[in-house]
Design a protein around this motif. Structure first.
Motif, PDB file in Angstrom:
ATOM      1  N   LEU A 113       0.818  -1.214   0.000  1.00 32.10           N
ATOM      2  CA  LEU A 113       0.000   0.000   0.000  1.00 32.10           C
ATOM      3  C   LEU A 113       0.854   1.266   0.000  1.00 32.10           C
ATOM      4  O   LEU A 113       0.344   2.357  -0.232  1.00 32.10           O
ATOM      5  CB  LEU A 113      -0.939   0.009   1.202  1.00 32.10           C
ATOM      6  CG  LEU A 113      -2.016  -1.070   1.214  1.00 32.10           C
ATOM      7  CD1 LEU A 113      -2.808  -1.008   2.509  1.00 32.10           C
ATOM      8  CD2 LEU A 113      -2.927  -0.949   0.008  1.00 32.10           C
ATOM      9  N   ASN A 114       2.149   1.124   0.276  1.00 36.36           N
ATOM     10  CA  ASN A 114       3.023   2.291   0.432  1.00 36.36           C
ATOM     11  C   ASN A 114       4.283   2.211  -0.413  1.00 36.36           C
ATOM     12  O   ASN A 114       5.364   2.550   0.044  1.00 36.36           O
ATOM     13  CB  ASN A 114       3.419   2.442   1.909  1.00 36.36           C
ATOM     14  CG  ASN A 114       2.210   2.614   2.790  1.00 36.36           C
ATOM     15  OD1 ASN A 114       1.437   3.524   2.583  1.00 36.36           O
ATOM     16  ND2 ASN A 114       2.038   1.726   3.738  1.00 36.36           N
ATOM     17  N   ILE A 115       4.163   1.772  -1.641  1.00 35.86           N
ATOM     18  CA  ILE A 115       5.325   1.644  -2.515  1.00 35.86           C
ATOM     19  C   ILE A 115       5.624   3.002  -3.154  1.00 35.86           C
ATOM     20  O   ILE A 115       4.722   3.716  -3.577  1.00 35.86           O
ATOM     21  CB  ILE A 115       5.063   0.595  -3.617  1.00 35.86           C
ATOM     22  CG1 ILE A 115       4.877  -0.771  -2.981  1.00 35.86           C
ATOM     23  CG2 ILE A 115       6.214   0.563  -4.624  1.00 35.86           C
ATOM     24  CD1 ILE A 115       4.455  -1.837  -3.955  1.00 35.86           C
ATOM     25  N   ARG A 116       6.931   3.316  -3.212  1.00 39.52           N
ATOM     26  CA  ARG A 116       7.393   4.542  -3.874  1.00 39.52           C
ATOM     27  C   ARG A 116       8.233   4.147  -5.087  1.00 39.52           C
ATOM     28  O   ARG A 116       8.709   3.020  -5.180  1.00 39.52           O
ATOM     29  CB  ARG A 116       8.240   5.376  -2.919  1.00 39.52           C
ATOM     30  CG  ARG A 116       7.528   5.796  -1.648  1.00 39.52           C
ATOM     31  CD  ARG A 116       8.503   6.468  -0.718  1.00 39.52           C
ATOM     32  NE  ARG A 116       9.754   5.697  -0.677  1.00 39.52           N
ATOM     33  CZ  ARG A 116      10.404   5.367   0.412  1.00 39.52           C
ATOM     34  NH1 ARG A 116       9.969   5.742   1.576  1.00 39.52           N
ATOM     35  NH2 ARG A 116      11.524   4.661   0.358  1.00 39.52           N
ATOM     36  N   ASN A 117       8.439   5.093  -5.980  1.00 40.73           N
ATOM     37  CA  ASN A 117       9.242   4.837  -7.183  1.00 40.73           C
ATOM     38  C   ASN A 117      10.590   4.226  -6.863  1.00 40.73           C
ATOM     39  O   ASN A 117      11.032   3.280  -7.507  1.00 40.73           O
ATOM     40  CB  ASN A 117       9.474   6.135  -7.972  1.00 40.73           C
ATOM     41  CG  ASN A 117       8.232   6.614  -8.655  1.00 40.73           C
ATOM     42  OD1 ASN A 117       7.368   5.841  -9.018  1.00 40.73           O
ATOM     43  ND2 ASN A 117       8.135   7.920  -8.839  1.00 40.73           N
ATOM     44  N   GLU A 118      11.266   4.787  -5.881  1.00 37.71           N
ATOM     45  CA  GLU A 118      12.626   4.337  -5.565  1.00 37.71           C
ATOM     46  C   GLU A 118      12.670   2.953  -4.917  1.00 37.71           C
ATOM     47  O   GLU A 118      13.743   2.364  -4.786  1.00 37.71           O
ATOM     48  CB  GLU A 118      13.358   5.363  -4.691  1.00 37.71           C
ATOM     49  CG  GLU A 118      12.655   5.712  -3.401  1.00 37.71           C
ATOM     50  CD  GLU A 118      11.694   6.893  -3.509  1.00 37.71           C
ATOM     51  OE1 GLU A 118      11.276   7.373  -2.457  1.00 37.71           O
ATOM     52  OE2 GLU A 118      11.356   7.320  -4.624  1.00 37.71           O
ATOM     53  N   ASP A 119      11.530   2.405  -4.544  1.00 36.98           N
ATOM     54  CA  ASP A 119      11.482   1.073  -3.932  1.00 36.98           C
ATOM     55  C   ASP A 119      11.535  -0.048  -4.966  1.00 36.98           C
ATOM     56  O   ASP A 119      11.823  -1.182  -4.634  1.00 36.98           O
ATOM     57  CB  ASP A 119      10.189   0.890  -3.126  1.00 36.98           C
ATOM     58  CG  ASP A 119      10.085   1.851  -1.960  1.00 36.98           C
ATOM     59  OD1 ASP A 119      11.127   2.307  -1.472  1.00 36.98           O
ATOM     60  OD2 ASP A 119       8.953   2.153  -1.551  1.00 36.98           O
TER      61      ASP A 119
END
Length: 164
Positions: A147-153
């Motif tokens: 639910l909390n994925i960011r581009n850099e992940d």
């Protein structure tokens, strides 16, 4: 009238259209950590409408494997061995598939709804032994991370050679 979000992958032979509806997304084959595999892993299936020569050609479900590191910090998109969304695509077509997956993991509210539904169902399951509790807790942590994925992940690990 309700407008639906969709993404199109234009291939040499057809258009593969993903319509952002909960029924077009499945998450399955969840695997937890073990001594041989230091990742959590699961498959995401996307139901795609196929259009060939401007006519409906059928539907297909294409998959991508998602691996999450044991510390839940890194996410890897891996090409699966079967029914891959990347199969029989040239470099540009694979890049379009990567764009679709990126949209799904980062921006798609529909994907987040599917994950939230899975979390609610898992929390309501009746677990009765230590193994089931551990498995449910692990799945909850991984799903909540989605639910909390960011581009850099995200790191894509896709074979980019032209198979066709």
């Amino acid at each position: 009238m309700t407008m639906l979000e969709s993404k199109v992958i234009q291939t040499q032979f057809e258009k593969e259209i993903f319509i952002a509806e909960k029924s077009n997304i499945e998450i399955n084959m969840f695997r937890t950590l073990d001594k041989n595999n230091p990742f959590y892993e699961f498959m995401v299936g996307l139901n795609l409408i196929r259009i060939r020569d401007n006519e409906y050609y059928g539907n297909k479900t294409s998959y991508v494997t998602i691996r999450i590191s044991d510390d839940l910090q890194s996410l890897f998109v891996i090409e699966p061995d079967v029914q891959s969304i990347f199969a029989i695509k040239n470099k540009q077509e694979k890049e379009a598939a990567i764009e679709l997956i990126h949209y799904l993991l980062i921006d798609s509210q529909t994907f987040k709804e599917v994950v939230s539904d899975m979390i609610r169902n898992l929390k309501s399951d009746n677990v009765v032994n230590v193994y089931e509790v551990k498995e449910a807790t692990t799945k909850l942590a991984v799903l909540e991370r989605l639910l909390n994925i960011r581009n850099e992940d995200i790191e894509f690990m896709i074979r980019m050679e032209n198979i066709a």
